[in-house]
Design a protein around this motif. Structure first.
Motif, PDB file in Angstrom:
ATOM      1  N   ASN A  43      38.820  33.217  29.615  1.00  0.00           N
ATOM      2  CA  ASN A  43      39.251  33.969  30.797  1.00  0.00           C
ATOM      3  C   ASN A  43      40.264  33.166  31.609  1.00  0.00           C
ATOM      4  O   ASN A  43      40.162  33.039  32.826  1.00  0.00           O
ATOM      5  CB  ASN A  43      38.038  34.332  31.656  1.00  0.00           C
ATOM      6  CG  ASN A  43      37.163  35.390  31.007  1.00  0.00           C
ATOM      7  OD1 ASN A  43      37.549  36.556  30.908  1.00  0.00           O
ATOM      8  ND2 ASN A  43      35.986  34.983  30.544  1.00  0.00           N
ATOM      9  N   GLY A  44      41.224  32.592  30.885  1.00  0.00           N
ATOM     10  CA  GLY A  44      42.283  31.840  31.529  1.00  0.00           C
ATOM     11  C   GLY A  44      42.175  30.348  31.360  1.00  0.00           C
ATOM     12  O   GLY A  44      43.102  29.613  31.710  1.00  0.00           O
ATOM     13  N   TYR A  86      41.016  29.532  38.499  1.00  0.00           N
ATOM     14  CA  TYR A  86      40.622  30.939  38.279  1.00  0.00           C
ATOM     15  C   TYR A  86      40.812  31.754  39.558  1.00  0.00           C
ATOM     16  O   TYR A  86      41.351  32.867  39.512  1.00  0.00           O
ATOM     17  CB  TYR A  86      39.173  31.014  37.818  1.00  0.00           C
ATOM     18  CG  TYR A  86      38.753  32.417  37.425  1.00  0.00           C
ATOM     19  CD1 TYR A  86      39.041  32.916  36.153  1.00  0.00           C
ATOM     20  CD2 TYR A  86      38.098  33.245  38.330  1.00  0.00           C
ATOM     21  CE1 TYR A  86      38.687  34.211  35.798  1.00  0.00           C
ATOM     22  CE2 TYR A  86      37.739  34.533  37.978  1.00  0.00           C
ATOM     23  CZ  TYR A  86      38.037  35.014  36.708  1.00  0.00           C
ATOM     24  OH  TYR A  86      37.682  36.298  36.358  1.00  0.00           O
ATOM     25  N   TYR A  87      40.373  31.214  40.703  1.00  0.00           N
ATOM     26  CA  TYR A  87      40.584  31.933  41.970  1.00  0.00           C
ATOM     27  C   TYR A  87      42.066  32.224  42.176  1.00  0.00           C
ATOM     28  O   TYR A  87      42.442  33.298  42.654  1.00  0.00           O
ATOM     29  CB  TYR A  87      40.134  31.108  43.187  1.00  0.00           C
ATOM     30  CG  TYR A  87      38.781  30.480  43.171  1.00  0.00           C
ATOM     31  CD1 TYR A  87      37.722  30.992  42.419  1.00  0.00           C
ATOM     32  CD2 TYR A  87      38.534  29.343  43.938  1.00  0.00           C
ATOM     33  CE1 TYR A  87      36.475  30.386  42.441  1.00  0.00           C
ATOM     34  CE2 TYR A  87      37.293  28.741  43.974  1.00  0.00           C
ATOM     35  CZ  TYR A  87      36.272  29.256  43.210  1.00  0.00           C
ATOM     36  OH  TYR A  87      35.052  28.640  43.239  1.00  0.00           O
ATOM     37  N   LYS A  96      44.285  32.590  39.916  1.00  0.00           N
ATOM     38  CA  LYS A  96      44.818  33.370  38.783  1.00  0.00           C
ATOM     39  C   LYS A  96      45.885  32.582  38.027  1.00  0.00           C
ATOM     40  O   LYS A  96      46.917  33.120  37.602  1.00  0.00           O
ATOM     41  CB  LYS A  96      45.357  34.723  39.256  1.00  0.00           C
ATOM     42  CG  LYS A  96      44.319  35.529  40.013  1.00  0.00           C
ATOM     43  CD  LYS A  96      44.752  36.954  40.296  1.00  0.00           C
ATOM     44  CE  LYS A  96      43.629  37.680  41.022  1.00  0.00           C
ATOM     45  NZ  LYS A  96      43.673  39.099  40.944  1.00  0.00           N
ATOM     46  N   PHE A 155      41.924  37.814  35.303  1.00  0.00           N
ATOM     47  CA  PHE A 155      41.234  37.016  36.331  1.00  0.00           C
ATOM     48  C   PHE A 155      40.483  37.909  37.321  1.00  0.00           C
ATOM     49  O   PHE A 155      40.420  37.611  38.516  1.00  0.00           O
ATOM     50  CB  PHE A 155      42.238  36.143  37.102  1.00  0.00           C
ATOM     51  CG  PHE A 155      42.967  35.133  36.255  1.00  0.00           C
ATOM     52  CD1 PHE A 155      42.380  33.932  35.899  1.00  0.00           C
ATOM     53  CD2 PHE A 155      44.253  35.407  35.797  1.00  0.00           C
ATOM     54  CE1 PHE A 155      43.063  32.999  35.124  1.00  0.00           C
ATOM     55  CE2 PHE A 155      44.941  34.474  35.014  1.00  0.00           C
ATOM     56  CZ  PHE A 155      44.341  33.272  34.672  1.00  0.00           C
ATOM     57  N   LEU A 191      34.588  30.551  32.348  1.00  0.00           N
ATOM     58  CA  LEU A 191      36.049  30.523  32.406  1.00  0.00           C
ATOM     59  C   LEU A 191      36.710  30.492  31.035  1.00  0.00           C
ATOM     60  O   LEU A 191      37.879  30.866  30.905  1.00  0.00           O
ATOM     61  CB  LEU A 191      36.506  29.294  33.212  1.00  0.00           C
ATOM     62  CG  LEU A 191      35.974  29.194  34.646  1.00  0.00           C
ATOM     63  CD1 LEU A 191      36.507  27.938  35.316  1.00  0.00           C
ATOM     64  CD2 LEU A 191      36.347  30.428  35.449  1.00  0.00           C
ATOM     65  N   GLN A 198      39.013  23.564  37.970  1.00  0.00           N
ATOM     66  CA  GLN A 198      38.889  24.640  36.984  1.00  0.00           C
ATOM     67  C   GLN A 198      38.610  25.971  37.679  1.00  0.00           C
ATOM     68  O   GLN A 198      39.237  26.990  37.389  1.00  0.00           O
ATOM     69  CB  GLN A 198      37.740  24.363  36.016  1.00  0.00           C
ATOM     70  CG  GLN A 198      37.939  23.224  35.063  1.00  0.00           C
ATOM     71  CD  GLN A 198      36.689  22.985  34.233  1.00  0.00           C
ATOM     72  OE1 GLN A 198      36.148  23.914  33.636  1.00  0.00           O
ATOM     73  NE2 GLN A 198      36.218  21.745  34.204  1.00  0.00           N
ATOM     74  N   LYS A 199      37.672  25.948  38.624  1.00  0.00           N
ATOM     75  CA  LYS A 199      37.333  27.167  39.361  1.00  0.00           C
ATOM     76  C   LYS A 199      38.481  27.619  40.242  1.00  0.00           C
ATOM     77  O   LYS A 199      38.804  28.806  40.306  1.00  0.00           O
ATOM     78  CB  LYS A 199      36.086  26.945  40.214  1.00  0.00           C
ATOM     79  CG  LYS A 199      34.806  26.846  39.448  1.00  0.00           C
ATOM     80  CD  LYS A 199      33.608  26.806  40.392  1.00  0.00           C
ATOM     81  CE  LYS A 199      33.654  25.616  41.312  1.00  0.00           C
ATOM     82  NZ  LYS A 199      32.525  25.606  42.273  1.00  0.00           N
TER      83      LYS A 199
END
Length: 352
Positions: free
Chosen positions: A302-303, A281-282, A284, A328, A299, A277-278
């Motif tokens: 935010n995506g 995000y990194y 994008k 992101f 998160l 999940q993280k």
């Protein structure tokens, strides 16, 4: 003075890599429990991330939660009695983490928890029990986000709590350039942004034949091919239940650099993993989480979105999520300098 790092599972290795070697003049001893022992989940990560060979390898292998945790405790206690460390450092929330925490607490050795304070508030997850108990045993708690700090405060833990950012983000930044040069996309015959990447290993998703069949059916019906690096645990369940994986493309678990290259190149990620999940995000990359809760609430919106076990709605959720635009750009996870902050704090505490 001496510090013992205890790791045992793939996510631990990613968290360990930036910190080990930075605690000089403290002597660092590395112990590997052997919780993950498959080459694709273990040795390849040490090689890729440049982690030194462990000083001790406990070789506990698989087993029930009680069996695995108990074996690690017995063997790790022997090492602690021999090495007499001034600090034990544990990472994340796997069985190795709680085993090390309990041993250190019982032997009155100061304990440091990297990635303290994250909560899904789902006690059905073994990891949630591990992380809560580890935090309540710890003397130094390094939180990855402000949310984590607040979670600890709500549980009455405020002493020696430090918001240092997410150490996994630091690892990602360190290897991002190498990932850009990875040839994994070409080797797999994929086109950038023309496939979906999936990971699947949570008991709630993979332990029951009916659920596994539903999730594979849902992924097979999506408008782009789905690539799934198959966790050894999931592979066992697929083979045991003779599950029809449909049109999902199954590949071996990937080395860290190739995995983050896939995450960056995917149009969307489908996962039940906290770490992925993280990483989405990194990278994008939008992310659908096959769970009803997350330890990374930052998160959501935010995506990332929670789908739970409503697998039949996966296609609709893909369309909905990809119709939205996300920047992101929020710095939830710090500045990528986490290991130096941790090292500075620990050395000041232990050497003063």
């Amino acid at each position: 003075m001496k510090v013992v790092h205890l790791v045992g599972a793939r996510p631990n290795f990613v968290k360990l890599a930036p910190l080990i070697g930075k605690l000089h003049p403290l002597k660092e001893v590395l112990v590997h429990s052997g919780q993950h022992y498959d080459y694709t989940m273990d040795k390849v990560f040490f090689d890729t991330l440049g982690i030194k060979e462990p000083d001790y390898h406990l070789g506990v292998g698989s087993g029930s939660h009680a069996e695995q945790t108990g074996k690690i405790m017995v063997e790790f206690e022997r090492i602690c009695l021999k090495e007499k460390p001034h600090l034990v450092i544990v990472y994340g929330d796997c069985n190795t983490t709680i085993a090390g925490a309990l041993v250190a607490a019982k032997l009155h050795i100061p304990l440091c928890h990297i990635e303290a304070g994250i909560r899904s508030y789902d006690r059905e997850m073994p990891e949630e029990i591990n992380r809560v108990l580890t935090d309540h045993c710890s003397d130094y708690l390094f939180a990855p986000t402000m949310t984590a700090v607040k979670n600890l405060e709500q549980e009455g833990i405020t002493k020696n709590v430090f918001n240092v950012g997410d150490i996994m983000f630091e690892t990602y930044l360190e290897f991002m350039e190498q990932a850009s040069a990875s040839t994994v996309i070409e080797r797999l015959g994929l086109s950038k942004k023309e496939f979906y990447l999936a990971t699947l290993h949570r008991p709630s998703n993979v332990d029951f034949k009916e659920k596994l069949e539903r999730v594979f059916r849902a992924m097979s019906q999506l408008d782009k091919p789905v690539v799934l690096p198959l966790h050894p645990r999931t592979r066992k369940r697929v083979e045991l239940h003779k599950v029809d994986t449909g049109g999902v493309r199954l590949i071996e678990p990937q080395p860290y650099i190739d995995m983050i290259a896939l995450e960056k190149s995917a149009r969307l990620i489908i996962t039940d993993s906290g770490g992925v999940q993280k990483e989405a995000y990194y990278a994008k990359t939008p992310c659908i989480v096959l769970r009803t809760t997350t330890e990374w609430p930052e998160l959501l919106g935010n995506g990332a979105v929670l789908l739970g076990e409503d697998y039949e709605a996966l296609g609709e959720e893909v369309v909905e999520l990809l119709s939205q635009s996300f920047t992101f750009d929020k710095l939830f996870f710090g500045d990528g300098n986490t290991s130096n902050k941790i090292a500075k704090i620990l050395k000041s505490k232990l050497l003063s």
